[in-house]
Design an enzyme around this catalytic site. Structure first.
Site, PDB file in Angstrom:
ATOM      1  N   CYS A 176       0.812  -1.225   0.000  1.00  0.00           N
ATOM      2  CA  CYS A 176       0.000   0.000   0.000  1.00  0.00           C
ATOM      3  C   CYS A 176       0.842   1.269   0.000  1.00  0.00           C
ATOM      4  CB  CYS A 176      -0.953  -0.002   1.185  1.00  0.00           C
ATOM      5  SG  CYS A 176      -2.032  -1.431   1.200  1.00  0.00           S
ATOM      6  N   HIS A 209      -3.444   7.124   2.985  1.00  0.00           N
ATOM      7  CA  HIS A 209      -3.833   5.830   2.425  1.00  0.00           C
ATOM      8  C   HIS A 209      -5.205   5.471   2.988  1.00  0.00           C
ATOM      9  CE1 HIS A 209      -4.031   1.790   1.134  1.00  0.00           C
ATOM     10  NE2 HIS A 209      -3.784   1.258   2.309  1.00  0.00           N
ATOM     11  N   ASN A 259     -10.115  -0.243   0.195  1.00  0.00           N
ATOM     12  CA  ASN A 259      -8.652  -0.153   0.208  1.00  0.00           C
ATOM     13  C   ASN A 259      -8.121  -0.611  -1.152  1.00  0.00           C
ATOM     14  OD1 ASN A 259      -5.912  -0.494   0.550  1.00  0.00           O
ATOM     15  ND2 ASN A 259      -6.066  -1.601   2.491  1.00  0.00           N
TER      16      ASN A 259
HETATM   17  N1  COA Z   1     -18.472  -9.002   9.104  1.00  0.00           N
HETATM   18  C1  COA Z   1     -18.863  -9.302  10.328  1.00  0.00           C
HETATM   19  N2  COA Z   1     -18.019  -9.670  11.305  1.00  0.00           N
HETATM   20  C2  COA Z   1     -16.701  -9.714  11.005  1.00  0.00           C
HETATM   21  C3  COA Z   1     -16.226  -9.406   9.720  1.00  0.00           C
HETATM   22  C4  COA Z   1     -17.177  -9.038   8.748  1.00  0.00           C
HETATM   23  N3  COA Z   1     -16.820  -8.725   7.495  1.00  0.00           N
HETATM   24  N4  COA Z   1     -14.892  -9.543   9.721  1.00  0.00           N
HETATM   25  C5  COA Z   1     -14.522  -9.924  10.957  1.00  0.00           C
HETATM   26  N5  COA Z   1     -15.631 -10.028  11.725  1.00  0.00           N
HETATM   27  C6  COA Z   1     -15.695 -10.411  13.133  1.00  0.00           C
HETATM   28  C7  COA Z   1     -14.517 -11.200  13.588  1.00  0.00           C
HETATM   29  O1  COA Z   1     -14.706 -12.553  13.257  1.00  0.00           O
HETATM   30  C8  COA Z   1     -14.553 -10.965  15.087  1.00  0.00           C
HETATM   31  O2  COA Z   1     -15.513 -11.827  15.632  1.00  0.00           O
HETATM   32  P1  COA Z   1     -15.246 -12.563  17.058  1.00  0.00           P
HETATM   33  O3  COA Z   1     -15.072 -11.438  18.042  1.00  0.00           O
HETATM   34  O4  COA Z   1     -16.482 -13.360  17.247  1.00  0.00           O
HETATM   35  O5  COA Z   1     -13.998 -13.342  16.848  1.00  0.00           O
HETATM   36  C9  COA Z   1     -15.109  -9.546  15.200  1.00  0.00           C
HETATM   37  O6  COA Z   1     -15.702  -9.241  13.942  1.00  0.00           O
HETATM   38  C10 COA Z   1     -14.083  -8.505  15.566  1.00  0.00           C
HETATM   39  O7  COA Z   1     -12.921  -8.717  14.813  1.00  0.00           O
HETATM   40  P2  COA Z   1     -11.710  -7.735  14.924  1.00  0.00           P
HETATM   41  O8  COA Z   1     -10.644  -8.241  14.024  1.00  0.00           O
HETATM   42  O9  COA Z   1     -11.358  -7.471  16.339  1.00  0.00           O
HETATM   43  O10 COA Z   1     -12.364  -6.384  14.351  1.00  0.00           O
HETATM   44  P3  COA Z   1     -11.701  -4.984  14.164  1.00  0.00           P
HETATM   45  O11 COA Z   1     -12.495  -3.965  14.867  1.00  0.00           O
HETATM   46  O12 COA Z   1     -10.212  -4.998  14.402  1.00  0.00           O
HETATM   47  O13 COA Z   1     -11.910  -4.718  12.608  1.00  0.00           O
HETATM   48  C11 COA Z   1     -10.635  -4.793  10.591  1.00  0.00           C
HETATM   49  C12 COA Z   1     -11.347  -5.593  11.666  1.00  0.00           C
HETATM   50  C13 COA Z   1      -9.984  -5.752   9.626  1.00  0.00           C
HETATM   51  C14 COA Z   1     -11.662  -3.942   9.881  1.00  0.00           C
HETATM   52  C15 COA Z   1      -9.591  -3.873  11.260  1.00  0.00           C
HETATM   53  O14 COA Z   1      -8.820  -4.614  12.173  1.00  0.00           O
HETATM   54  C16 COA Z   1      -8.668  -3.226  10.259  1.00  0.00           C
HETATM   55  O15 COA Z   1      -9.067  -2.405   9.468  1.00  0.00           O
HETATM   56  N6  COA Z   1      -7.390  -3.575  10.330  1.00  0.00           N
HETATM   57  C17 COA Z   1      -6.384  -2.975   9.479  1.00  0.00           C
HETATM   58  C18 COA Z   1      -6.543  -3.531   8.126  1.00  0.00           C
HETATM   59  C19 COA Z   1      -5.701  -2.823   7.171  1.00  0.00           C
HETATM   60  O16 COA Z   1      -5.601  -1.624   7.226  1.00  0.00           O
HETATM   61  N7  COA Z   1      -5.073  -3.579   6.282  1.00  0.00           N
HETATM   62  C20 COA Z   1      -4.339  -3.070   5.244  1.00  0.00           C
HETATM   63  C21 COA Z   1      -3.214  -2.247   5.699  1.00  0.00           C
HETATM   64  S1  COA Z   1      -2.729  -1.369   4.356  1.00  0.00           S
END
Ligand code: COA
Length: 322
Positions: A113, A249, A279
């Site tokens: 990214c 980003h 993204n």
């Molecule tokens: N729909 C519904 N539930 C979802 C889901 C979706 N699409 N994706 C994950 N979940 C669930 C998980 O299974 C988890 O359930 P559990 O608590 O029963 O295990 C719950 O939601 C919380 O997951 P968590 O990973 O703690 O959520 P979060 O608040 O961290 O959000 C992201 C997840 C991926 C959106 C977030 O962590 C994020 O944006 N991370 C950075 C990603 C990124 O920027 N990547 C590229 C870098 S360039």
């Protein structure tokens, strides 16, 4: 002339729009979850016959028109991408051939990214140093090709697109400063397990897709981005209040909000496209810049802070007088 400046910008988004509502029918997710956790409402997906070079070419043509340059003017091509058409020729060469750009350096930069910020930083060195007179700098991705559409943890996040800028020499900046960084010790938090050299091994079950420990990526992204914007401002002896536009980003609105908060910047001064594009990796920063240039928010003379963070981990920033 010892600086480079952005002479024009462009972008291209594939026609097909994939909404959160449609994703609800594919995986166990909800529009509400996706919006509240990421800020994303929709994303664009390349057609089956469209590749990264197709998207890059469209964005490049728009940037060239905006800058008033033709293929004959361009003498440097660099593309940030994680999803190249081929192992080789690189996407820079493909774009060069399609646009009829004469022989010159043409290559791609693989920094996930942060790819566009890396590419911009390299092109800036060539233009400011006098060895290139007109650089075409692109960020282009077809992340949909490496997304597991059955994995709700990742498939709601990504989209396709391309953004481009033309850099030309200038007496005054222009690009004032670029800062790049990477830390490979984080390689296991965000990765694609296979490539040209490393194939799936017997017993390995991971699919050929983006794998991510989202929660952990989130924390490092927030911390790293806070650090890089502060480093950039300190190195240029500027206060955050001098920045007219933060162009981050576009991975997750909560990461962007955290960076803006740390800078004490109101969200009105932050360019946001994540809601409409998801993204798009290396394409997100140049596309956001182009959106804000074309809708009149970013004006000549404005001070811009661009930043990116991605797999590797890699990160980078660019401070620009537009
Ligand atoms: N729909 C519904 N539930 C979802 C889901 C979706 N699409 N994706 C994950 N979940 C669930 C998980 O299974 C988890 O359930 P559990 O608590 O029963 O295990 C719950 O939601 C919380 O997951 P968590 O990973 O703690 O959520 P979060 O608040 O961290 O959000 C992201 C997840 C991926 C959106 C977030 O962590 C994020 O944006 N991370 C950075 C990603 C990124 O920027 N990547 C590229 C870098 S360039």
């Amino acid at each position: 002339m010892k600086y480079s400046r952005i002479a024009g910008t462009g972008r291209y988004l594939p026609e097909r729009v994939l909404t959160n509502a449609e994703l609800e029918t594919r995986v166990d997710t909800t529009d509400e979850w996706i919006r509240s956790r990421t800020g994303i409402e929709r994303r664009h997906i390349a057609a089956d016959d469209q590749t990264t070079a197709d998207l890059a070419e469209r964005a490049a043509r728009q940037a060239m028109a905006a800058a008033g340059v033709t293929a004959a003017d361009i003498d440097f091509v660099v593309v940030g991408t994680t999803t190249p058409d081929f192992v080789f020729p690189n996407v820079g060469c493909l774009v060069q051939e399609r646009l009829g750009i004469r022989p010159c350096p043409a290559f791609s930069v693989e920094a996930a990214c942060s790819g566009f910020i890396y590419a911009l930083s390299i092109a800036d060195r060539f233009v400011a140093g006098g060895s290139a007179k007109c650089a075409l700098v692109i960020g282009a991705e077809t992340l949909s090709r490496i997304t597991d559409w059955t994995d709700r943890n990742t498939c709601v996040l990504f989209g396709d697109g391309a953004g481009a800028v033309i850099l030309q020499p200038a007496d005054e900046p222009g690009i004032m400063a670029c800062h790049l960084g990477a830390d490979g010790t984080y390689k296991d938090l965000l990765y694609h397990p296979y490539g040209a050299s490393r194939r799936q091994q017997p017993g390995e079950t991971e699919g050929p897709y983006i794998h991510m420990k989202g929660n952990e990526v989130f924390k490092v992204a927030v911390k790293t981005l806070e650090g890089i914007v502060e480093t950039t401002l300190a190195a240029s002896q500027l206060e955050a209040s001098a920045i007219d536009w933060l162009i981050p980003h576009q991975a997750n609105i909560r990461i962007i909000q955290a960076t803006a908060k740390r800078l004490g910047m109101p969200m009105e001064k932050v360019v946001l496209t994540v809601q409409d594009q998801g993204n798009t990796s290396a394409a997100s920063v140049p596309m956001a810049l182009d959106v804000a240039v074309r809708d009149g928010r970013v004006k000549r003379g404005d001070l811009l802070l661009l930043e990116g963070f991605g797999g590797g981990f890699t990160w980078g920033s660019a401070l620009i007088r537009y």
